[in-house]
Design an enzyme around this catalytic site. Structure first.
Site, PDB file in Angstrom:
ATOM      1  N   ASP A 168       0.784  -1.281  -0.155  1.00  0.00           N
ATOM      2  CA  ASP A 168       0.163   0.094  -0.084  1.00  0.00           C
ATOM      3  C   ASP A 168       0.908   1.439  -0.054  1.00  0.00           C
ATOM      4  OD1 ASP A 168      -2.262   1.386  -0.131  1.00  0.00           O
ATOM      5  OD2 ASP A 168      -2.562   1.570   2.079  1.00  0.00           O
ATOM      6  N   ASP A 185       3.755   2.721   7.832  1.00  0.00           N
ATOM      7  CA  ASP A 185       2.411   1.946   7.628  1.00  0.00           C
ATOM      8  C   ASP A 185       2.591   0.572   6.985  1.00  0.00           C
ATOM      9  OD1 ASP A 185       1.162   3.757   9.143  1.00  0.00           O
ATOM     10  OD2 ASP A 185       0.413   4.881   7.273  1.00  0.00           O
TER      11      ASP A 185
END
Length: 286
Positions: A168, A185
């Site tokens: 992502d 993340d």
């Protein structure tokens, strides 16, 4: 500030001494600036997974190891117990990835431990000591954009050599620290060898970064680093220090090759627009 419920156990156990301020809140986690002794760090408090997002995460779960066959079956069937196990695996994936990637030389925040479902890690700061901005929030010169792109491609290569794909990666989960970009993340990180969608995710990761930095250095939009590194990886020839050229010999026998190229270029150009919508959703508390 009032201590969030998720951080109270860390206060009680002496892991952190104070919660200074909220840093970021999204659909999946809230991040706070905290003090631990003389150190200023951040604490990521994961939110419970909503039912609506369960199926969207199935593709990321492929290839991940779980504790036993019962847990694997439950996750596959999306039972209540399975969703709890998936949530635990989702949180643990980021913690495990941070330690693994730090060891592999990838520029990620330094983890300081995982306590009561909360990840405590380095607070990434800019040259003035403030919380570092995201890559999507900064203005760059063409020279800086080229340097950042070169650096981030190298980080993706090191991740791939460690057997992982971010899954992502975008200009919204790259922070610009005083000494360069830091990738953040990782709850959706996938196994490069164990996930059938790994190649697609890798190309999307590289395209997202290229689309952003290509806005400052347009020549980057005509590079093919993702395709090049994946081909080397499949051939067993990719190394952390492999010299990439950004060129790639596409199979000319492939039907509608120009259409494929145009689709990839379009995806790069639209990546920033999609990420703006994602940022707006992050800020939506509902």
């Amino acid at each position: 500030m009032k201590i969030p419920a998720g951080l109270q156990p860390l206060i009680d156990d002496g892991v952190i001494d104070a919660v200074l301020r909220p840093l970021k809140s999204g659909k999946e986690a809230a991040v706070y600036v905290v003090r631990s002794g003389d150190e200023i760090r951040c604490a990521k408090v994961y939110k419970d997974m909503a039912q609506r997002s369960f199926q969207q995460r199935v593709q990321y779960q492929e290839g991940r190891k779980v504790r036993g066959s019962r847990e694997a079956r439950a996750i596959g069937k999306a039972t209540r117990y399975g969703r709890r196990q998936q949530e635990t695996a989702w949180k643990n994936a980021e913690v495990d990835a941070l330690y693994q990637l730090r060891d592999a030389g990838v520029r990620v925040p330094e983890p300081h431990g995982y306590f009561h479902g909360v990840l405590v890690m380095e607070l990434v700061v800019d040259a003035d000591g403030h919380s570092a901005p995201r890559l999507a929030e900064v203005e760059l010169s063409p020279l800086q954009a080229r340097g950042f792109h070169r650096f981030l491609v190298r980080q993706v290569v090191r991740m791939l050599c460690a057997g992982l794909v971010h899954g992502d990666l975008s200009p919204y989960n790259v922070l610009v620290a005083a000494d360069g970009p830091v990738v953040i993340d990782f709850p959706q990180v996938v196994s490069a060898a164990g996930n059938n969608a790994a190649r697609t995710m890798l190309l999307r990761d590289v395209n997202n970064i290229t689309a952003c930095l290509g806005g400052w250095a347009p020549e980057l939009l005509d590079t093919w680093y993702g395709e090049e590194m994946w081909a080397l990886y499949e051939a067993g020839e990719l190394r952390p220090d492999s010299e990439l050229t950004g060129t790639f010999a596409h199979d000319e026998s492939m039907p509608d090759l120009e259409g494929v190229r145009d689709a990839i270029r379009d995806a790069r150009e639209e990546a920033l627009i999609r990420q703006q919508g994602r940022e707006a959703a992050e800020q939506d508390p509902d």
